[in-house]
Design an enzyme around this catalytic site. Structure first.
Site, PDB file in Angstrom:
ATOM      1  N   HIS A 155      97.722  -0.658  51.077  1.00  0.00           N
ATOM      2  CA  HIS A 155      96.323  -1.201  51.697  1.00  0.00           C
ATOM      3  C   HIS A 155      96.750  -2.633  52.407  1.00  0.00           C
ATOM      4  O   HIS A 155      97.129  -3.638  51.802  1.00  0.00           O
ATOM      5  CB  HIS A 155      95.232  -1.569  50.570  1.00  0.00           C
ATOM      6  CG  HIS A 155      93.795  -1.935  51.237  1.00  0.00           C
ATOM      7  ND1 HIS A 155      93.039  -1.113  51.588  1.00  0.00           N
ATOM      8  CD2 HIS A 155      93.439  -3.317  51.236  1.00  0.00           C
ATOM      9  CE1 HIS A 155      91.891  -1.889  51.830  1.00  0.00           C
ATOM     10  NE2 HIS A 155      92.063  -2.948  52.076  1.00  0.00           N
ATOM     11  N   CYS A 156      96.492  -2.497  53.742  1.00  0.00           N
ATOM     12  CA  CYS A 156      96.762  -3.826  54.544  1.00  0.00           C
ATOM     13  C   CYS A 156      95.486  -4.493  54.978  1.00  0.00           C
ATOM     14  O   CYS A 156      94.501  -4.032  55.678  1.00  0.00           O
ATOM     15  CB  CYS A 156      97.441  -3.086  55.936  1.00  0.00           C
ATOM     16  SG  CYS A 156      97.834  -4.552  56.869  1.00  0.00           S
ATOM     17  N   PRO A 157      95.153  -5.923  54.430  1.00  0.00           N
ATOM     18  CA  PRO A 157      94.021  -6.664  54.760  1.00  0.00           C
ATOM     19  C   PRO A 157      94.012  -6.654  56.244  1.00  0.00           C
ATOM     20  O   PRO A 157      92.744  -7.127  56.918  1.00  0.00           O
ATOM     21  CB  PRO A 157      94.273  -7.927  54.266  1.00  0.00           C
ATOM     22  CG  PRO A 157      95.909  -7.935  53.693  1.00  0.00           C
ATOM     23  CD  PRO A 157      96.273  -6.617  53.626  1.00  0.00           C
TER      24      PRO A 157
END
Length: 306
Positions: free
Chosen positions: A131-133
């Site tokens: 999960h990439c912010p």
């Protein structure tokens, strides 16, 4: 929708704002303080400005596709599924790993092979990488291409801006040494020298930080594709190997675990992510057909006899 669900993450929202602010700030400094003072009246001003803005346009297009595209969320069943008869088999099913369909205890549904649950999105993602912010979304089977393109153009923009700033700085120093050539025309309002230098330093720091950051992630993404193993799968395999090594003396007869997905040629693995068209199309945020193996058209229920 995937984008609306992921957008509840405050960290992701802040990273989105920071991303767009950094892009527009870089464009502003390059045009206003680099190209116009150093290349004004030259064809190089138009050329460098057009190329740099084209890179930024592709960067923003790839970023938007990565943000708003479905990463490969496993669809939830329309009706609740009774897992009471599978509770006793949960440990056996968890040992199967990527060998087949498993049950997600959080989503309360079946998930296909190589799918993992994201705690931020609160959904299972097919071939989830992480999960990439910075895109406020998961990187999965269906949007990994756009994420890698975003990294590629971010690296290009960082390198290009550093080159332009250094060349403009050299031009300014050389003009000051020559004397007279660097003096501004009468009647023109120009920013102060200290303000220009401050913008140069800020843009250089921004370019170096983002450039190194995306270079590391870009390399990690390519290795993940070529080895056909996501970071989550790599971590699980390391833990299993560590546990097997520590217990080898007492249980040396345990069978070794091997991934069931067959290894494919590197080019085939790259084509599964970037599409089966021309290599030139790999650089564009165009929609590509989903992987032929385990595509997105599937039922929420596996072929289990329950």
């Amino acid at each position: 929708m995937a984008s609306l669900r992921c957008r509840r993450d405050p960290c992701g929202f802040i990273c989105l704002i920071l991303t767009y602010f950094s892009v527009f700030y870089a464009d502003y400094v390059v045009i206003q303080y680099v190209l116009i003072p150093a290349y004004s009246g030259s064809v190089w001003c138009t050329l460098h400005g057009s190329v740099f803005n084209l890179i930024l346009l592709l960067l923003l297009a790839c970023h938007s596709k990565a943000v708003f595209s479905d990463p490969g969320m496993v669809p939830l069943p329309e009706t609740a599924i009774d897992f009471s008869d599978l509770r006793s088999q949960s440990s056996r099913m968890s040992e199967r790993g990527c060998e087949g369909w498993t049950v997600c205890s959080r989503c309360e549904t079946y998930r296909p092979p190589r799918a993992h649950h994201c705690r931020v999105c609160q959904r299972c993602i097919r071939r989830m990488d992480h999960h990439c912010p910075w895109i406020n979304n998961c990187v999965g089977e269906l949007n990994q291409k756009y994420f890698i393109q975003f990294l590629f153009y971010t690296g290009m923009a960082s390198l290009y801006s550093m080159m332009l700033v250094v060349s403009a700085w050299v031009w300014r120093i050389r003009s000051e040494r020559e004397g007279g050539a660097g003096e501004e025309k009468e009647g023109e309002e120009t920013p102060s020298k200290h303000l220009i230098v401050a913008h140069y330093i800020i843009l250089l720091v921004e370019s170096v930080l983002f450039g190194v950051f995306v270079l590391v992630i870009f390399y990690d993404q390519l290795v993940s594709i070529i080895t056909d193993e996501t970071p989550i799968e790599q971590m699980k395999n390391r833990l299993m190997l560590k546990d097997r090594t520590s217990s080898s003396s007492s249980s040396s007869s345990l069978p070794l675990h091997h991934p069931t997905h067959t290894r494919k040629p590197k080019l085939a693995l790259l084509r599964e992510v970037f599409g089966r068209g021309s290599v030139f199309c790999w650089l564009l945020p165009l929609h590509s057909s989903p992987p032929s193996v385990g595509g997105i058209s599937y039922s929420a229920l596996p072929d289990y006899n329950v």
